[in-house]
Design an enzyme around this catalytic site. Structure first.
Site, mmCIF file in Angstrom:
data_model
loop_
_atom_site.group_PDB
_atom_site.id
_atom_site.type_symbol
_atom_site.label_atom_id
_atom_site.label_comp_id
_atom_site.label_asym_id
_atom_site.label_seq_id
_atom_site.Cartn_x
_atom_site.Cartn_y
_atom_site.Cartn_z
ATOM 1 C CD GLU A 37 -1.140 -2.469 1.888
ATOM 2 O OE1 GLU A 37 0.015 -2.333 2.348
ATOM 3 O OE2 GLU A 37 -1.753 -3.554 1.874
ATOM 4 N N GLY A 256 2.996 -5.051 -9.377
ATOM 5 C CA GLY A 256 1.539 -5.059 -9.189
ATOM 6 C C GLY A 256 1.041 -3.776 -8.535
ATOM 7 C CG ASP A 257 2.436 -3.018 -4.783
ATOM 8 O OD1 ASP A 257 1.430 -3.751 -4.643
ATOM 9 O OD2 ASP A 257 3.540 -3.257 -4.264
#
Ligand code: KDG
Length: 315
Positions: A37, A256-257
């Site tokens: 995140e 992916g982030d």
């Protein structure tokens, strides 16, 4: 400052082997800021999106390093609590351009794992965010972290904000069976669900995972196919694929982030799903061409150049 996007999760410090190959042989490590995140929020901030993160770090040098980096990148840290008496979460990993890297976590009992719904309240809730992004890592950290994710989704739903869920299975944190029951609950409440084929299969009981998620109420399902690119299916019947850029991968972790940051920044800009996939793919390629999870994340002018010139500029 009102936010565009809110996320919540555990920021980590990653010690990544300098020498390629096995952890058993690596003697030198470089320190990076990481955490899915955190990577995502920095990716958004570089693209000019007002992003905030709700999180906890320890009252130690590693927590300070994370806070400094988040501030320097322009991520809103009003929701980050410094917790005395619990350490900042740490990850140690091999560096491999190909294949899975061995990852060791030192995050059990960390400050980040103590994330709780009260942190969201203390942070002022969604703070006007139009989009909430959660991953399947945070709910694996502790029952209170899972409760925080669910409380954030409750808030987003009440506010009419879009909810995205990046499944992000971490097998070292919980079993597939434990993960699947939580993933199904979270995916059923998300507008956008993203994951690789194995992760999406855990997020629904239907064999055709994308079809299952769409029929349960998700608007867009993005399947991440690694070197083959990405595919998106939407509830209005669109089905599209975008190939990966032929980049020379130095460090695949964080792709992916970065994809999520590019995809969501594009959607907030009003671009259609196809264009958003291209932004995501370009951000992912930029990250894997550089060591660490965040150093390669593009700024908006860099992304524009990448989208025009393709892989030629990132070799
Ligand atoms: O997506 C990259 C993340 O996996 C990495 O930064 C560490 O968040 C992380 C985790 O929990 O594995």
């Amino acid at each position: 400052m009102a936010l565009d996007v809110l996320t919540l999760g555990e920021p980590l410090v990653a010690f990544v082997a300098v020498e390629g190959g096995s952890l058993a042989d690596a003697a030198t490590y470089r320190r990076h800021v990481a955490g899915a995140e955190t990577n995502f929020a920095i990716g958004l901030a570089r693209l000019g999106v007002r992003a905030g993160i709700v999180a906890r770090v320890g009252d130690d040098g590693l927590g300070s390093a994370i806070l400094r980096r988040l501030r320097a990148e322009g991520v809103d840290v009003g929701g980050v609590t410094v917790e005395a008496g619990a350490p900042t979460g740490v990850l140690i990993r091999e560096r491999r351009a190909l294949g899975p890297s061995e990852v060791l976590y030192r995050r059990s009992g960390s400050a980040g794992s103590h994330l709780a719904p009260a942190d969201l309240e203390a942070a002022g809730g969604l703070r006007g965010a139009r989009w909430l992004h959660v991953t399947g890592i945070t709910p694996a950290l502790s029952p209170s972290a899972l409760a925080a994710v669910e409380a954030a989704i409750d808030l987003a739903k009440r506010a009419g904000a879009t909810v995205s869920f990046d499944v992000n299975l971490r097998r070292k944190l919980w079993s597939e069976a434990e993960a699947a029951s939580v993933f199904r609950r979270l995916a059923a409440r998300a507008d956008v669900v993203l994951g690789d084929p194995d992760e999406l299969a855990l997020a629904t009981s239907v064999d055709d995972a994308a079809a299952g998620l769409l029929s349960a109420g998700t608007s867009v399902v993005v399947t991440k196919l690694g070197a083959e690119g990405v595919r998106a299916r939407t509830s209005d019947g669109q089905d599209m694929a975008v190939p990966a850029l032929p980049v020379r991968a130095v460090d695949p972790v964080g792709a992916g982030d970065a994809f999520c940051a590019g995809f969501i920044a594009a959607r907030l800009d009003g671009l259609d799903v196809g264009a958003a996939l291209r932004w995501g793919v370009a951000c992912g390629a930029a990250v894997v061409s550089v060591d660490g999870d965040i150093d390669g994340l593009p700024t908006r002018p860099e992304l524009e150049r990448l989208l025009q010139a393709g892989a030629e500029t990132i070799r």
